[in-house]
Motif scaffolding. Structure first.
Motif, short mmCIF file in Angstrom:
data_model
loop_
_atom_site.label_atom_id
_atom_site.label_comp_id
_atom_site.label_asym_id
_atom_site.label_seq_id
_atom_site.Cartn_x
_atom_site.Cartn_y
_atom_site.Cartn_z
N SER A 25 24.54 35.96 51.63
CA SER A 25 25.99 35.87 51.83
C SER A 25 26.37 34.46 52.30
O SER A 25 25.51 33.71 52.80
N GLY A 28 24.37 30.67 53.53
CA GLY A 28 22.98 30.76 53.05
C GLY A 28 22.92 30.97 51.55
O GLY A 28 22.07 30.39 50.86
N VAL A 52 18.82 37.82 66.69
CA VAL A 52 19.08 37.28 65.34
C VAL A 52 19.33 35.77 65.38
O VAL A 52 18.77 35.01 64.59
N THR A 68 33.63 32.14 54.75
CA THR A 68 32.61 33.16 54.46
C THR A 68 33.10 34.50 55.04
O THR A 68 34.01 34.51 55.87
#
Ligand SMILES: NC(=O)c1ccc[n+]([C@@H]2O[C@H](COP(=O)([O-])OP(=O)(O)OC[C@H]3O[C@@H](n4cnc5c(N)ncnc54)[C@H](OP(=O)(O)O)[C@@H]3O)[C@@H](O)[C@H]2O)c1
Length: 238
Positions: free
Chosen positions: A17, A20, A115, A192
């Motif tokens: 997504s 990246g 993460v 994004t």
């Protein structure tokens, strides 16, 4: 002057997504080899099929970076598939949560740390030695303007993005004698899904391809040249 970069092998996290995906597709379209990883297996499978249909050198593995054992499996698989050579590691995958400190939860804290921070730490810890042996390599950590400044409601996200710049500084110092560079890119709003609710129109945001261009610029610098953290601002604001 050398203007063309030879073909290289990259590992890109969060390649399913946004930033990246743009970085992975851009590198693949230029003939580079990319190992893509994201959490969403079906999306990753579709992207890999499309890439292979175009004759691009793409491979990948779905992985939940919040799970330490999955990160370790990713490291083993990617290094094997890339035959032990990794020229660029893009620690891009990340999540955000915003709200006052009272609204945050210890569970959010654990999730964001896992993460946004532990995964880049584990990946860098495994891949920096490979790059040192190669005596060449580039690690790009995607931080944020929220890694330079914190605001009301940004505590957890800012904590992780500031810390990522701390990791970047040490990796840069440790890799430098071996020709390995580490740089943090700190963008403002990038168009994004992560910022789909932002109070800024998409057309006025930085484009994901701008991060690709920045990485290509870093890769194209001569061996002794490296940039400090790159702050990519939106014209007229954050
Ligand atoms: N967009 C912005 O304005 C902005 C600004 C500054 C910095 N950044 C940073 O840029 C990076 C990329 O963000 P983006 O805007 O491109 O967001 P995005 O479109 O939401 O993409 C995030 C990527 O990270 C992956 N990911 C999230 N959690 C994961 C997990 N537990 N395990 C594995 N992969 C996981 C997602 O995988 P799946 O989709 O497969 O789940 C996706 O590929 C993040 O680190 C973000 O903090 C973004």
């Amino acid at each position: 002057m050398k203007t063309e970069t030879a073909s290289f092998r990259a590992l890109v996290t969060g390649a399913t997504s946004g930033i990246g995906l743009a970085v992975a597709k851009g590198l693949l379209s230029l003939g580079h080899t990319v190992f893509m990883t994201g959490r969403n297996g079906p999306v990753l499978d579709r992207l890999l099929l499309e890439a292979n249909d175009r004759g691009w050198k793409a491979s990948g593995l779905a992985c939940d970076l919040s799970r330490r054992e999955e990160v370790e499996r990713l490291i083993d698989t990617a290094t094997e598939v890339l035959s032990g050579r990794i020229d660029i590691l893009v620690n891009n995958a990340g999540i955000a949560t915003f709200g006052s400190i009272e609204e945050t939860t210890p569970e959010d804290f654990e999730r964001l740390i896992a993460v946004n921070l532990r995964a880049p730490y584990l990946l860098s810890r495994a891949i920096l030695p490979i790059m040192k042996r190669q005596r060449e390599g580039l690690i790009v950590n995607i931080s944020s303007v929220a890694g330079l400044e914190a605001w009301a409601g940004s505590s957890l996200y800012s904590m992780t993005k500031f810390a990522l710049r701390g990791l970047t500084g040490s990796l840069l110092a440790e890799g430098a004698p071996f020709g390995v560079k580490t740089v943090a890119i700190c963008p403002g709003y990038v168009a994004t899904p992560l910022v789909s609710g932002a109070p800024v129109p998409e057309t006025e945001m930085i484009q994901p391809e701008d991060i690709l261009r920045t990485i290509l610029y870093l890769k194209d610098l001569s061996p002794a040249a490296v940039s400090g953290d790159i702050v990519l601002k939106r014209l007229g604001g954050l």
